[in-house]
Design an enzyme around this catalytic site. Structure first.
Site, PDB file in Angstrom:
ATOM      1  N   ALA A 110      -3.792  14.920   5.415  1.00 45.78           N
ATOM      2  CA  ALA A 110      -3.501  13.370   6.338  1.00 45.78           C
ATOM      3  C   ALA A 110      -2.658  12.878   5.631  1.00 45.78           C
ATOM      4  O   ALA A 110      -2.694  12.576   4.215  1.00 45.78           O
ATOM      5  CB  ALA A 110      -4.792  12.791   6.429  1.00 45.78           C
ATOM      6  N   HIS A 161     -10.571   1.112   1.797  1.00 43.80           N
ATOM      7  CA  HIS A 161     -10.022   2.076   2.889  1.00 43.80           C
ATOM      8  C   HIS A 161     -11.348   2.068   3.718  1.00 43.80           C
ATOM      9  O   HIS A 161     -12.384   2.404   3.467  1.00 43.80           O
ATOM     10  CB  HIS A 161      -9.971   3.572   2.156  1.00 43.80           C
ATOM     11  CG  HIS A 161      -9.618   4.421   3.475  1.00 43.80           C
ATOM     12  ND1 HIS A 161      -8.335   5.320   3.347  1.00 43.80           N
ATOM     13  CD2 HIS A 161     -10.417   5.040   4.482  1.00 43.80           C
ATOM     14  CE1 HIS A 161      -8.461   6.173   4.585  1.00 43.80           C
ATOM     15  NE2 HIS A 161      -9.610   5.857   5.287  1.00 43.80           N
ATOM     16  N   ASP A 182       1.308   2.594   3.559  1.00 43.64           N
ATOM     17  CA  ASP A 182       0.615   3.839   3.402  1.00 43.64           C
ATOM     18  C   ASP A 182       1.515   4.981   3.468  1.00 43.64           C
ATOM     19  O   ASP A 182       1.215   5.961   3.968  1.00 43.64           O
ATOM     20  CB  ASP A 182      -0.524   3.675   4.512  1.00 43.64           C
ATOM     21  CG  ASP A 182      -1.569   4.886   4.190  1.00 43.64           C
ATOM     22  OD1 ASP A 182      -1.782   5.235   3.060  1.00 43.64           O
ATOM     23  OD2 ASP A 182      -2.243   5.165   5.206  1.00 43.64           O
ATOM     24  N   ASN A 240      -4.832   7.208  -6.039  1.00 40.68           N
ATOM     25  CA  ASN A 240      -5.663   8.502  -5.633  1.00 40.68           C
ATOM     26  C   ASN A 240      -5.020   9.773  -6.175  1.00 40.68           C
ATOM     27  O   ASN A 240      -4.612  10.468  -4.992  1.00 40.68           O
ATOM     28  CB  ASN A 240      -6.131   8.607  -3.992  1.00 40.68           C
ATOM     29  CG  ASN A 240      -4.927   8.499  -3.295  1.00 40.68           C
ATOM     30  OD1 ASN A 240      -3.862   7.990  -3.767  1.00 40.68           O
ATOM     31  ND2 ASN A 240      -4.953   9.026  -2.076  1.00 40.68           N
ATOM     32  N   HIS A 277      -4.710  -0.736   5.875  1.00 37.19           N
ATOM     33  CA  HIS A 277      -4.029   0.108   7.131  1.00 37.19           C
ATOM     34  C   HIS A 277      -4.967   0.162   8.334  1.00 37.19           C
ATOM     35  O   HIS A 277      -5.649   1.082   8.883  1.00 37.19           O
ATOM     36  CB  HIS A 277      -3.724   1.549   6.802  1.00 37.19           C
ATOM     37  CG  HIS A 277      -4.885   2.331   5.794  1.00 37.19           C
ATOM     38  ND1 HIS A 277      -6.125   2.191   6.028  1.00 37.19           N
ATOM     39  CD2 HIS A 277      -4.387   2.895   4.599  1.00 37.19           C
ATOM     40  CE1 HIS A 277      -6.620   2.824   5.095  1.00 37.19           C
ATOM     41  NE2 HIS A 277      -5.632   3.177   3.949  1.00 37.19           N
ATOM     42  N   LYS A 309      -9.105  -0.237  -5.852  1.00 37.34           N
ATOM     43  CA  LYS A 309      -9.085   0.037  -4.359  1.00 37.34           C
ATOM     44  C   LYS A 309     -10.345   0.835  -4.343  1.00 37.34           C
ATOM     45  O   LYS A 309     -11.191   1.844  -5.329  1.00 37.34           O
ATOM     46  CB  LYS A 309      -8.091   1.155  -4.578  1.00 37.34           C
ATOM     47  CG  LYS A 309      -7.773   2.091  -3.367  1.00 37.34           C
ATOM     48  CD  LYS A 309      -7.608   1.396  -1.982  1.00 37.34           C
ATOM     49  CE  LYS A 309      -7.829   1.956  -0.747  1.00 37.34           C
ATOM     50  NZ  LYS A 309      -6.522   2.819  -0.235  1.00 37.34           N
ATOM     51  N   HIS A 318       1.532   5.225  -1.451  1.00 40.85           N
ATOM     52  CA  HIS A 318       1.390   6.482  -2.335  1.00 40.85           C
ATOM     53  C   HIS A 318       2.450   7.113  -3.055  1.00 40.85           C
ATOM     54  O   HIS A 318       3.472   7.642  -2.246  1.00 40.85           O
ATOM     55  CB  HIS A 318       0.633   7.568  -1.335  1.00 40.85           C
ATOM     56  CG  HIS A 318      -0.628   7.162  -1.057  1.00 40.85           C
ATOM     57  ND1 HIS A 318      -1.975   7.150  -1.799  1.00 40.85           N
ATOM     58  CD2 HIS A 318      -0.865   6.301   0.285  1.00 40.85           C
ATOM     59  CE1 HIS A 318      -2.706   6.662  -0.671  1.00 40.85           C
ATOM     60  NE2 HIS A 318      -2.164   6.057   0.459  1.00 40.85           N
ATOM     61  N   LEU A 319       2.852   7.303  -4.265  1.00 46.60           N
ATOM     62  CA  LEU A 319       3.977   7.592  -4.809  1.00 46.60           C
ATOM     63  C   LEU A 319       3.717   9.199  -5.527  1.00 46.60           C
ATOM     64  O   LEU A 319       4.614   9.628  -5.981  1.00 46.60           O
ATOM     65  CB  LEU A 319       4.245   6.819  -6.107  1.00 46.60           C
ATOM     66  CG  LEU A 319       5.130   5.462  -5.816  1.00 46.60           C
ATOM     67  CD1 LEU A 319       5.592   4.671  -6.794  1.00 46.60           C
ATOM     68  CD2 LEU A 319       6.210   5.756  -4.933  1.00 46.60           C
ATOM     69  N   ARG A 320       2.403   9.555  -5.860  1.00 46.19           N
ATOM     70  CA  ARG A 320       2.193  10.753  -6.330  1.00 46.19           C
ATOM     71  C   ARG A 320       2.529  10.751  -7.718  1.00 46.19           C
ATOM     72  O   ARG A 320       2.716   9.770  -8.375  1.00 46.19           O
ATOM     73  CB  ARG A 320       2.503  11.908  -5.570  1.00 46.19           C
ATOM     74  CG  ARG A 320       2.377  11.946  -4.107  1.00 46.19           C
ATOM     75  CD  ARG A 320       0.977  11.689  -3.553  1.00 46.19           C
ATOM     76  NE  ARG A 320       0.923  11.860  -2.082  1.00 46.19           N
ATOM     77  CZ  ARG A 320      -0.241  11.499  -1.497  1.00 46.19           C
ATOM     78  NH1 ARG A 320      -1.127  10.714  -2.024  1.00 46.19           N
ATOM     79  NH2 ARG A 320      -0.232  11.708  -0.046  1.00 46.19           N
ATOM     80  N   LEU A 365      -5.109   8.981   8.003  1.00 49.49           N
ATOM     81  CA  LEU A 365      -6.157   8.325   8.063  1.00 49.49           C
ATOM     82  C   LEU A 365      -5.992   6.993   7.720  1.00 49.49           C
ATOM     83  O   LEU A 365      -5.328   6.786   6.846  1.00 49.49           O
ATOM     84  CB  LEU A 365      -7.277   8.990   7.377  1.00 49.49           C
ATOM     85  CG  LEU A 365      -7.629  10.454   7.913  1.00 49.49           C
ATOM     86  CD1 LEU A 365      -8.467  11.244   6.502  1.00 49.49           C
ATOM     87  CD2 LEU A 365      -8.324  10.194   9.168  1.00 49.49           C
ATOM     88  N   HIS A 425       3.188  14.415   1.842  1.00 49.70           N
ATOM     89  CA  HIS A 425       2.804  15.812   1.512  1.00 49.70           C
ATOM     90  C   HIS A 425       3.840  16.883   1.801  1.00 49.70           C
ATOM     91  O   HIS A 425       4.373  16.422   2.771  1.00 49.70           O
ATOM     92  CB  HIS A 425       1.286  16.126   2.592  1.00 49.70           C
ATOM     93  CG  HIS A 425       0.228  15.171   2.178  1.00 49.70           C
ATOM     94  ND1 HIS A 425      -0.585  15.435   1.362  1.00 49.70           N
ATOM     95  CD2 HIS A 425      -0.170  13.871   2.760  1.00 49.70           C
ATOM     96  CE1 HIS A 425      -1.629  14.428   1.383  1.00 49.70           C
ATOM     97  NE2 HIS A 425      -1.426  13.306   2.420  1.00 49.70           N
ATOM     98  N   HIS A 446       0.784  -1.307  -0.149  1.00 53.20           N
ATOM     99  CA  HIS A 446      -0.211  -0.198   0.047  1.00 53.20           C
ATOM    100  C   HIS A 446       0.874   1.156  -0.045  1.00 53.20           C
ATOM    101  O   HIS A 446       1.519   1.671   1.198  1.00 53.20           O
ATOM    102  CB  HIS A 446      -0.859  -0.028   1.246  1.00 53.20           C
ATOM    103  CG  HIS A 446      -1.818   1.139   1.190  1.00 53.20           C
ATOM    104  ND1 HIS A 446      -3.173   0.858   1.250  1.00 53.20           N
ATOM    105  CD2 HIS A 446      -1.689   2.507   1.367  1.00 53.20           C
ATOM    106  CE1 HIS A 446      -3.860   2.191   1.550  1.00 53.20           C
ATOM    107  NE2 HIS A 446      -2.836   3.326   1.188  1.00 53.20           N
TER     108      HIS A 446
END
Ligand code: NCD
Ligand code: ZN
Length: 351
Positions: free
Chosen positions: A264, A137, A248, A42, A175, A100, A16-18, A220, A252, A14
């Site tokens: 978050a 989620h 996760d 996302n 998560h 997802k 997030h690489l953006r 979150l 940011h 899980h």
């Protein structure tokens, strides 16, 4: 002689690489230690079609150094307009590993998520049919539900009904943060698993709120009471095949976290493996570390175990980690566990 531990190279189920500058900044933090990662969809706008997933994967691969064997495994963002045959096609052609589900408004960039769960029934039926896992989620978004109860209520109101309606569907509760989720997943059959982050093994809600508000611990689902953190540590170190690592890691810019309404997400890719090793050491479970980080997830997703390895070593003195990494648009703070860590990843000696 330092204590060392060599394990099959871990996967992050899980992540997030953006995109763009942020992707460029954070990707090395993951491919340094991990063999594969399940890339969350996302983005803004979200990755909802097979073509978008393909293009995003290409953008990631284009930033890998020559010879890197790191493999991003892609996901599709489920919406009420998702076309079941598209999912079938994307999964059968190995474009995606999973789909997802974000309840609309549950977390960062989830505005296109699902509001009416009946509208996704057909897609879930198709996924159950073809063996495409659903990553969820697991939080309700009802403003009347206290934020610390949103995971437990989600299990009752959403997850259990989905499971009863689609008993064959493979589901990963992402998560997890509560004893309730640990218990739910443990009592399900093998079609249900859960990811556990590194940071939820370290922090409870006091870390966020007691003695000052600490935005870099805000993510979150939000960290819960200490008894829940203990339940997560127990589940992660138990060796139970249903529980595996999903960091996760959610970068940011500091400027967006350190403000009146901060985003978050904890950025953990940089030091996840040493910190997970520290937890397993503290729990007397180093012999089960590999199951959690490298074996259980691969088995759940039916992909081969990685043949490459990663070696961790225990140092006599506390190890220092970078406080932040730089992106083209500003710094991103690395998760600070707030305690001494004695483990590090053994790197090849520099010439
Ligand atoms: C994630 C993000 O920033 O994309 N944030 C987080 O707090 N975990 C989204 C998510 O996984 O909920
Ligand atoms: Zn996430």
């Amino acid at each position: 002689m330092a204590q060392t531990l060599t394990i099959s190279r871990p996967d992050d189920w899980h992540l997030h690489l953006r995109d763009g500058d942020m992707l460029r900044a954070v990707l090395p933090e993951t491919y340094r230690d991990f063999a594969r990662a399940l890339i969350m969809p996302n983005l803004v706008p979200p990755i909802t079609t097979a073509q978008e997933a393909r293009d995003y994967k290409d953008r990631i691969n284009a930033l890998l150094p020559e010879g890197s064997s790191f493999e991003p495994r892609m996901t599709l963002y489920l919406t009420e307009n998702t076309v079941p045959s598209d999912v079938r096609h994307a999964h059968e052609n190995d474009v995606i590993q999973a789909v997802k589900l974000y309840p609309a408004g549950a977390t960062t960039n989830s505005a296109s998520g699902v509001t009416n769960f009946e509208r996704i029934t057909e897609t879930l039926e198709t996924m159950a049919d073809i063996g495409c896992p659903l990553c969820v989620h697991g939080e309700v978004t009802d403003p009347d539900i206290d934020i610390f109860d949103r995971e437990a209520v989600f299990i009752e109101r959403v997850l259990q009904p989905i499971k009863s309606q689609h008993p064959k569907l493979n589901i990963v509760m992402e998560h997890i943060t509560t004893q309730d989720a640990v218990d739910f997943v443990a009592q399900c059959d093998d079609s249900v698993g859960a990811t556990i982050t590194m940071h939820h093994l370290f922090i409870n809600r006091n870390h966020i709120l007691a003695g000052g508000i600490r935005p870099h611990y805000y993510c979150l689902p939000v960290a819960k009471r200490e008894e829940h953190r203990q339940a997560l540590r127990k589940a992660a170190t138990s060796g139970n095949r249903k529980f595996f690592l999903g960091t996760d890691s959610a970068p940011h810019l500091d400027s967006l976290k350190e403000q009146a309404c901060g985003c978050a997400g904890c950025f953990t890719a940089t030091n996840t493996m040493p910190l997970v090793a520290q937890v397993f050491d503290e729990e007397g479970a180093l012999d089960r570390l590999e199951a959690f980080t490298s074996l259980n997830g691969a088995a759940f997703y039916k992909v081969p175990k990685n043949r490459e390895t990663l070696t961790l070593e225990r140092s006599e003195h506390p190890v220092a980690f970078p406080k932040s990494i730089e992106s083209a648009t500003g710094p991103v703070t690395v998760f600070d566990p707030g305690q001494d860590i004695y483990w590090r990843v053994a790197r090849e000696k520099q010439q």
